[in-house]
Design a protein around this motif. Structure first.
Motif, PDB file in Angstrom:
ATOM      1  N   GLY A  46      48.228 -30.685 108.248  1.00 47.13           N
ATOM      2  CA  GLY A  46      49.153 -29.773 107.599  1.00 47.13           C
ATOM      3  C   GLY A  46      49.572 -30.301 106.252  1.00 47.13           C
ATOM      4  O   GLY A  46      49.287 -31.444 105.881  1.00 47.13           O
ATOM      5  N   VAL A  47      50.271 -29.490 105.499  1.00 39.21           N
ATOM      6  CA  VAL A  47      50.710 -29.868 104.160  1.00 39.21           C
ATOM      7  C   VAL A  47      51.567 -31.119 104.204  1.00 39.21           C
ATOM      8  O   VAL A  47      51.383 -32.035 103.418  1.00 39.21           O
ATOM      9  N   MET A  48      52.470 -31.202 105.135  1.00 38.14           N
ATOM     10  CA  MET A  48      53.339 -32.380 105.212  1.00 38.14           C
ATOM     11  C   MET A  48      52.575 -33.625 105.626  1.00 38.14           C
ATOM     12  O   MET A  48      52.894 -34.714 105.205  1.00 38.14           O
ATOM     13  N   ASP A  49      51.550 -33.483 106.461  1.00 34.64           N
ATOM     14  CA  ASP A  49      50.765 -34.642 106.854  1.00 34.64           C
ATOM     15  C   ASP A  49      49.970 -35.208 105.699  1.00 34.64           C
ATOM     16  O   ASP A  49      49.693 -36.393 105.644  1.00 34.64           O
ATOM     17  N   SER A  50      49.551 -34.359 104.784  1.00 37.84           N
ATOM     18  CA  SER A  50      48.716 -34.823 103.694  1.00 37.84           C
ATOM     19  C   SER A  50      49.513 -35.128 102.433  1.00 37.84           C
ATOM     20  O   SER A  50      48.945 -35.530 101.429  1.00 37.84           O
ATOM     21  N   ALA A  51      50.827 -34.931 102.474  1.00 39.13           N
ATOM     22  CA  ALA A  51      51.649 -35.203 101.289  1.00 39.13           C
ATOM     23  C   ALA A  51      52.010 -36.668 101.198  1.00 39.13           C
ATOM     24  O   ALA A  51      52.043 -37.378 102.129  1.00 39.13           O
TER      25      ALA A  51
END
Length: 51
Positions: A46-51
């Protein structure tokens, strides 16, 4: 690596460590961020995992 991530649950730290381990070879080979982003998408990050 997960032992270096503080303030996260062990499961989340392990997930992030796994994602980093998967992305590092692409960067070491000189692949661009486009390839890394594609890999993260394919792995379901997800976006938060890859941020």
């Amino acid at each position: 690596m997960s032992e270096n991530i503080r303030g996260l649950s062990p499961e989340r730290a392990a997930r992030l460590a796994y994602l980093v381990e998967q992305c590092e070879p692409l960067l070491d080979q000189g692949e661009g961020m486009e390839h890394v982003q594609r890999l993260l998408r394919d792995l379901g990050a997800g976006v938060m995992d890859s941020a």
